[in-house]
Design a protein around this motif. Structure first.
Motif, short mmCIF file in Angstrom:
data_model
loop_
_atom_site.label_atom_id
_atom_site.label_comp_id
_atom_site.label_asym_id
_atom_site.label_seq_id
_atom_site.Cartn_x
_atom_site.Cartn_y
_atom_site.Cartn_z
N ARG A 135 0.84 -1.22 0.00
CA ARG A 135 0.00 0.00 0.00
C ARG A 135 0.86 1.26 0.00
N ALA A 136 1.93 1.25 0.79
CA ALA A 136 2.81 2.42 0.84
C ALA A 136 3.54 2.63 -0.48
N ILE A 137 4.00 1.54 -1.09
CA ILE A 137 4.70 1.65 -2.38
C ILE A 137 3.74 2.15 -3.45
N ALA A 138 2.53 1.62 -3.46
CA ALA A 138 1.54 2.04 -4.46
C ALA A 138 1.23 3.53 -4.33
N ALA A 139 1.12 4.01 -3.09
CA ALA A 139 0.84 5.44 -2.88
C ALA A 139 2.01 6.29 -3.36
N THR A 194 4.39 5.47 -5.68
CA THR A 194 4.72 5.33 -7.09
C THR A 194 3.53 5.49 -8.02
N ASN A 195 2.32 5.47 -7.46
CA ASN A 195 1.10 5.52 -8.26
C ASN A 195 1.05 4.35 -9.25
N VAL A 196 1.46 3.19 -8.78
CA VAL A 196 1.47 1.97 -9.58
C VAL A 196 0.57 0.95 -8.91
N ASP A 197 -0.14 0.15 -9.72
CA ASP A 197 -1.04 -0.88 -9.21
C ASP A 197 -0.27 -1.95 -8.43
N ALA A 198 -0.98 -2.64 -7.55
CA ALA A 198 -0.34 -3.64 -6.70
C ALA A 198 0.23 -4.81 -7.49
N SER A 199 -0.36 -5.17 -8.63
CA SER A 199 0.07 -6.37 -9.35
C SER A 199 1.54 -6.28 -9.79
N PRO A 200 1.95 -5.23 -10.51
CA PRO A 200 3.38 -5.15 -10.86
C PRO A 200 4.28 -4.98 -9.64
N ILE A 201 3.77 -4.38 -8.58
CA ILE A 201 4.57 -4.28 -7.35
C ILE A 201 4.86 -5.66 -6.80
N PHE A 259 7.13 -19.99 -12.25
CA PHE A 259 5.83 -19.36 -12.50
C PHE A 259 5.48 -18.39 -11.37
N PHE A 260 4.79 -17.31 -11.77
CA PHE A 260 4.26 -16.36 -10.80
C PHE A 260 2.81 -16.10 -11.15
N ASN A 261 1.92 -16.22 -10.15
CA ASN A 261 0.49 -16.09 -10.39
C ASN A 261 -0.13 -15.20 -9.32
N ASP A 262 -0.56 -14.02 -9.70
CA ASP A 262 -1.31 -13.14 -8.80
C ASP A 262 -2.77 -13.56 -8.87
N ARG A 263 -3.21 -14.34 -7.88
CA ARG A 263 -4.55 -14.92 -7.89
C ARG A 263 -5.60 -14.03 -7.23
N ARG A 264 -5.24 -12.82 -6.85
CA ARG A 264 -6.20 -11.97 -6.14
C ARG A 264 -7.33 -11.56 -7.10
N LEU A 265 -8.54 -11.73 -6.64
CA LEU A 265 -9.72 -11.31 -7.39
C LEU A 265 -10.53 -10.33 -6.57
N VAL A 266 -11.09 -10.80 -5.47
CA VAL A 266 -11.91 -9.95 -4.62
C VAL A 266 -11.07 -8.86 -3.97
N THR A 267 -9.84 -9.16 -3.61
CA THR A 267 -8.98 -8.21 -2.89
C THR A 267 -8.01 -7.48 -3.82
N ARG A 268 -8.31 -7.45 -5.11
CA ARG A 268 -7.36 -6.88 -6.08
C ARG A 268 -7.16 -5.37 -5.87
N ASP A 269 -8.22 -4.67 -5.50
CA ASP A 269 -8.12 -3.22 -5.27
C ASP A 269 -7.63 -2.95 -3.85
#
Length: 440
Positions: A237-241, A243-250, A349-359
């Motif tokens: 959350r701190a990095i996203a704030a 860098t203004n970048v979404d959590a997935s690439p972080i 392999f890397f898989n970001d499986r977040r769906l409900v908690t993506r935001d």
């Protein structure tokens, strides 16, 4: 405990026989390698007052609305496996009556495990197993287990959304029958040719090995470890704030930097799971579409923010080239390996499986003190080792609120148990370090 079987007839639009669509083929090949039908599903409480008629109507709705729910496989004399979509049929709903002194939640989980672990007939069985638990005359829980050929995580959300609203609008997403027809059309062949050329170029250029030799191969050889890290969640959350970048690439950057540190390998070469729903006609598709793109990221000497910018660019290119015929891709990779005279390991392999908690949640970013304090709440867990084949390293980010929940599956003949734990803990360390960079 007693069982009752309720026959549920259904009918829906569309039928026919086709080649497997690319997403289906990817899963079918994985199912054969891993010797499983890759079940997905749940056992959950039902809303109070739910009637058997309501559950029957919901099952009939799913079967009629989605062609994948009416799909079975056919193994033809030419050696090909094809999809067969039926216009109508009859599926079974099981009603399980719990004894008065039985915990219905526990019984629901037992039913789910029975569905999950029993053999599945791809040719003659519908790809859904469903039951309801009845306790003292009241329906308390529902069990749903699907064969993965029906859907994936993103498609499952669409199914649940439509079920809740009983959406009767025509399905506009391209379904697997039509997907297969497009894939062998001139446009589909051009797309595939472009993707295969891209993969060939990348496979020719990367180092052959992903992992150093394991110093602790185990039997059973396939292990899993999980890390629940609230500190990483606050750090993201701190990095996203900042860098203004979404959590997935972080999260992908955190994994790449941690893997580079633990294995000593640079560049990091990993296959990233793509939903493919950004493609035309597939945005609301229920059918399985997830495939992997090949991501090559050299993070040597980079700060986290520099690595994040590079990772976001490379991931975009990987996702663009993550829709393909997996059999044709395997042929390309095998040919390049022969020409190189060595096996090129692509089993990371890397898989970001977040769906409900993506935001990420709204509000001010966490403070450094909050991030540091959360480090003491991290928990490590080990799963049961297995001997079924799996990938050499597969990292999942799970859909758990208020934390970064990591599960790592690995072949201990390539990544030792200590190495698995080191990657998980290093991911947390990278996240926290990156979040605290601004104050240094």
């Amino acid at each position: 405990m007693t069982w009752e079987r309720v026959a549920v007839p259904f009918e829906g639009y569309g039928s026919g026989v086709e080649e497997l669509a690319w997403g289906q083929s990817e899963l079918w090949r994985a199912m054969q390698r891993q010797q499983t039908f890759m079940p997905i599903g749940y056992a959950e409480p039902l809303p109070p007052g739910t009637t058997l008629d309501t559950v029957v109507d919901g099952l009939r709705y799913w079967m009629g609305r989605y062609q994948t729910m009416r799909t079975r496989l056919r193994h033809d004399p030419d050696g090909r496996t094809r999809q067969v979509v039926h216009a109508s049929g009859e599926v079974t709903l099981e009603v399980v009556d719990a004894d008065d002194d039985t915990d219905p939640a526990k019984l629901a989980e037992e039913v789910r495990l029975r569905y999950w672990e029993s053999d599945y007939d791809f040719v003659d069985e519908w790809p859904v197993r469903m039951a309801v638990i009845r306790h003292r005359g009241t329906l308390t829980h529902q069990v749903v287990v699907l064969c993965h050929l029906v859907t994936d995580g993103f498609g499952g959300l669409i199914m649940l959304r439509d079920l809740a609203s009983r959406n009767t609008d025509p399905v506009t997403a391209t379904e697997p029958l039509e997907q297969a027809r497009w894939q062998r059309s001139p446009a589909g062949r051009r797309h595939l040719s472009t993707v295969l050329r891209h993969w060939e170029d990348v496979v020719r250029s990367v180092p052959a090995r992903r992992f150093p030799d394991s110093d602790d191969p185990r039997t059973p050889r396939h292990w899993q470890v999980g890390l629940d890290s609230p500190a990483s969640h606050l750090a993201v959350r701190a990095i996203a704030a900042r860098t203004n970048v979404d959590a997935s690439p972080i999260l992908l950057t955190i994994f790449v930097m941690a893997t580079a540190r633990v294995t000593g390998a640079n560049p990091v070469v990993t296959r990233v799971v793509a939903s493919n729903r950004f493609r035309r006609g597939l945005g609301d598709a229920v059918s399985p579409l997830t495939q992997t793109g090949l991501c090559v990221i050299d993070v040597a000497g980079l700060t986290f923010d520099q690595a994040l910018a590079r990772t976001a660019r490379r991931a975009f290119v990987a996702y663009k080239h993550a829709y393909y015929d997996s059999a044709a891709l395997d042929e390309v990779v095998e040919r390049v390996c022969r020409e190189r005279g060595e096996h090129v390991d692509l089993s990371c392999f890397f898989n970001d499986r977040r769906l409900v908690t993506r935001d990420l949640p709204d509000g001010p970013p966490p403070t450094p003190d909050q991030i540091r304090a959360a480090l003491g709440r991290s928990t490590l867990r080990w799963g049961d080792p297995i001997d079924k084949p799996s990938e050499r390293l597969f990292v999942n980010i799970n859909d758990v609120p208020d934390t970064v929940d990591i599960t790592i599956f690995a072949d201990t003949h390539y990544v030792s148990p200590a190495g698995m734990e080191a990657i998980a803990r290093e991911m947390e360390a990278v996240a926290v370090e990156a979040a605290l960079e601004a104050e240094q």
